[in-house]
Write a protein that holds these residues in place. Structure first.
Motif, mmCIF file in Angstrom:
data_model
loop_
_atom_site.group_PDB
_atom_site.id
_atom_site.type_symbol
_atom_site.label_atom_id
_atom_site.label_comp_id
_atom_site.label_asym_id
_atom_site.label_seq_id
_atom_site.Cartn_x
_atom_site.Cartn_y
_atom_site.Cartn_z
ATOM 1 N N GLY A 192 7.795 33.074 47.280
ATOM 2 C CA GLY A 192 8.589 32.017 46.665
ATOM 3 C C GLY A 192 9.757 31.592 47.521
ATOM 4 N N SER B 149 5.810 28.677 47.876
ATOM 5 C CA SER B 149 6.294 27.749 46.863
ATOM 6 C C SER B 149 7.753 27.454 47.137
ATOM 7 C CB SER B 149 6.134 28.354 45.463
ATOM 8 O OG SER B 149 6.777 27.545 44.501
ATOM 9 N N GLY B 150 8.076 26.175 47.210
ATOM 10 C CA GLY B 150 9.459 25.795 47.476
ATOM 11 C C GLY B 150 10.190 25.330 46.243
ATOM 12 N N ALA B 151 9.818 25.874 45.064
ATOM 13 C CA ALA B 151 10.382 25.398 43.799
ATOM 14 C C ALA B 151 11.876 25.564 43.745
ATOM 15 C CB ALA B 151 9.724 26.135 42.629
ATOM 16 N N ASP B 152 12.392 26.653 44.358
ATOM 17 C CA ASP B 152 13.827 26.918 44.264
ATOM 18 C C ASP B 152 14.626 26.244 45.372
ATOM 19 O OD1 ASP B 152 13.359 28.504 42.074
ATOM 20 O OD2 ASP B 152 13.195 30.347 43.234
ATOM 21 N N GLY C 157 11.312 22.176 48.036
ATOM 22 C CA GLY C 157 10.176 21.920 48.905
ATOM 23 C C GLY C 157 10.109 22.911 50.036
ATOM 24 N N GLU D 208 1.073 24.944 50.824
ATOM 25 C CA GLU D 208 2.136 24.788 49.831
ATOM 26 C C GLU D 208 1.553 24.937 48.433
ATOM 27 O OE1 GLU D 208 4.381 21.245 50.198
ATOM 28 O OE2 GLU D 208 5.772 21.741 48.569
ATOM 29 N N PRO E 177 1.918 24.369 44.437
ATOM 30 C CA PRO E 177 2.674 23.514 43.511
ATOM 31 C C PRO E 177 3.718 24.311 42.738
ATOM 32 C CG PRO E 177 0.323 23.065 43.356
ATOM 33 C CD PRO E 177 0.460 24.280 44.215
ATOM 34 N N ALA E 178 4.844 23.675 42.478
ATOM 35 C CA ALA E 178 5.949 24.371 41.820
ATOM 36 C C ALA E 178 5.570 24.869 40.433
ATOM 37 C CB ALA E 178 7.168 23.448 41.730
ATOM 38 N N ASP E 179 4.620 24.212 39.799
ATOM 39 C CA ASP E 179 4.260 24.599 38.433
ATOM 40 C C ASP E 179 3.078 25.568 38.385
ATOM 41 O OD1 ASP E 179 2.373 22.834 39.336
ATOM 42 O OD2 ASP E 179 2.219 21.709 37.462
#
Length: 469
Positions: free
Chosen positions: A52, A80-83, A86, A104, A106-108
């Motif tokens: 993450g 994942s680049g959710a935090d 990207g 990559e 997806p954030a979800d």
């Protein structure tokens, strides 16, 4: 053979290739989830590494991480680049340079979903017992159900046991029989083993090895879920780690985000493991069978950790049982302190109590210690929070003449105070006449220049006596 290309072709994962388009025929043999800035000690060839990117903060951070994957021969990195808004361009270019495929996530999309789909892809390559076991692992998150499937294939009961002696799960409730033991893979401070009630050879040995591997994958999924839960509690743990004053409203807000009941009585656990950064795993192991919710996370240095748990059915012998389990983990000091129980308004105080309890344990000589703050007493806890130089200065100032000149009088004074200042009780404990005891106390008072029968003086003397040299 499951390739990186195979995973990119799974529409439900919605993975997007960011680097390494000419490297998609690499074989994926297993999955490893990590947030370590440098995972070089743990990654192995063929792994699909999930991250993450909690370790990425600025350009340059990607170099040691990606270099470790390249050196180990990992198949690819799924990030994942959710935090962070990207995938950082720094990570893309570093993967290109080290020839590591980068996809990559997806954030979800949960890492647990990716793990399950990869397990299913691996299962499609096998048949017989291996395929059935893999399917069971992919279709259920229940470790007992996986062990039940394994027992059916092995024709023998089996259990998973942690290095502390705790039985994690089993195909039967009866106690394990160690006719065969197989190591469960994974990078954990508290390793697991698969215990089988049968001799292992030939095909049965292969099934047991496969089952142990799947148990490792199941544990990895549990670790992922726990990591997500810990992120929710991180603001609260950060406030408790910060020993400066905190806004009560900020503390209440951070606590509310955990979902723990606001009226609950709470305990705080602190761990210190100077030999290695394993404290978080230690607290997780100690609370694994706790019947109420808890959160455990890193402390303020690599060798420490902090946990908050709802106080429910806390056994009276918990500390001694915990010490016995931790003693099995091998070399290196393992120190744990507990604070509370306390309501939310007293949570910071409980955290201080736990941290001071660890401080008391650190001043001792034992390798493994679990110290309860509520059993230490107020004076010991207060002294535990004082700097070592101040503690020694207090001891020398109050007891100086006796420390250097008369150890016999010092021992007599200690016994006298532990007997609540009763000459009769102290004389009996020392096996001397009461007049001898009175003489010694008078002599101690002369050397110290104080009245040893005065209550406030006795408090000062006893406080100084509790300080280790």
């Amino acid at each position: 053979m499951t390739l990186v290309r195979t995973l990119l072709g799974l529409p439900e994962l919605r993975l997007r290739l960011r680097a390494g388009g000419d490297l998609l025929d690499r074989e994926v043999t297993r999955i490893y989830v990590t947030e370590l800035p440098d995972p070089s000690r743990y990654v192995t060839r063929g792994e699909l590494v999930l991250s993450g990117l909690l370790w990425w903060h600025a350009p340059g951070d990607a170099e040691p991480f990606v270099a470790a994957l390249a050196e180990a021969g990992c198949a690819a990195l799924a990030a994942s680049g959710a935090d962070s808004g990207g995938i950082p361009s720094d990570l893309v270019s570093t993967c290109e340079r080290h020839r590591i495929p980068l996809v990559e996530v997806p954030a979800d999309l949960s890492f647990a979903v990716i793990t399950e789909r990869v397990v299913l892809a691996l299962a499609a390559e096998s048949d017989g017992a291996r395929k059935r076991l893999l399917s069971a692992a992919a279709e259920t998150a229940s470790l007992p159900e996986l062990l039940a499937s394994g027992a059916a294939e092995l024709g023998a009961d089996c259990w998973v046991r942690s290095a502390t002696g705790r039985v994690v799960a089993g195909s039967t409730p009866r106690s394990p029989r160690d006719r065969a033991v197989v190591t469960v893979g994974g990078r954990h401070a508290v390793p697991w083993t698969l215990v089988v009630d049968a001799e292992l050879s030939g095909g049965r040995a292969e099934i047991a090895d496969e089952l142990a591997s799947l148990v490792g994958l199941a544990r990895a999924r549990e670790d992922e879920v726990r990591a997500v839960r810990t992120r929710v509690a991180e603001p609260l743990l950060a406030l408790l780690r910060d020993r400066s004053a905190a806004d009560p409203a900020e503390l209440a807000s951070a606590f509310a985000s955990t979902g723990l009941p606001s009226g609950a009585r709470l305990r705080v656990l602190a761990a210190s493991t100077p030999a290695a950064p394993i404290a978080g795993d230690v607290l997780g192991e100690l609370l694994a069978e706790h019947p109420a919710p808890f959160f455990a996370g890193a402390g303020d240095d690599p060798g420490s950790a902090l946990a908050v748990a709802v106080d429910a059915e806390w056994p009276s012998g918990w500390a001694s049982d915990a010490e016995a389990g931790l003693a099995r983990l091998g070399p290196g000091r393992l120190l744990v302190g507990t604070g509370g129980p306390a309501p939310l308004s007293g949570l910071r105080g409980a955290a201080e109590e736990a941290l001071h309890a660890v401080g008391v344990a650190e001043r001792g000589a034992t390798r493994v210690a679990v110290v309860s703050g509520e059993r230490l007493g107020p004076l010991t806890l207060l002294l535990a929070g004082a700097p070592d130089d101040l503690r020694r200065a207090l001891r020398d100032r109050v007891l100086g003449p006796l420390l250097e000149q008369n150890p016999e009088l010092l021992h007599t004074l200690r016994v006298f105070l532990e007997c609540s200042g009763s000459p009769a009780k102290a004389a009996k404990a020392l096996h001397v006449h009461v007049n001898t005891l009175r003489y010694r106390m008078a002599r101690a008072g002369e050397l110290l220049g104080v009245d040893v029968t005065d209550f406030r003086t006795q408090v000062d003397l006893y406080l100084a006596l509790t300080i280790d040299p």
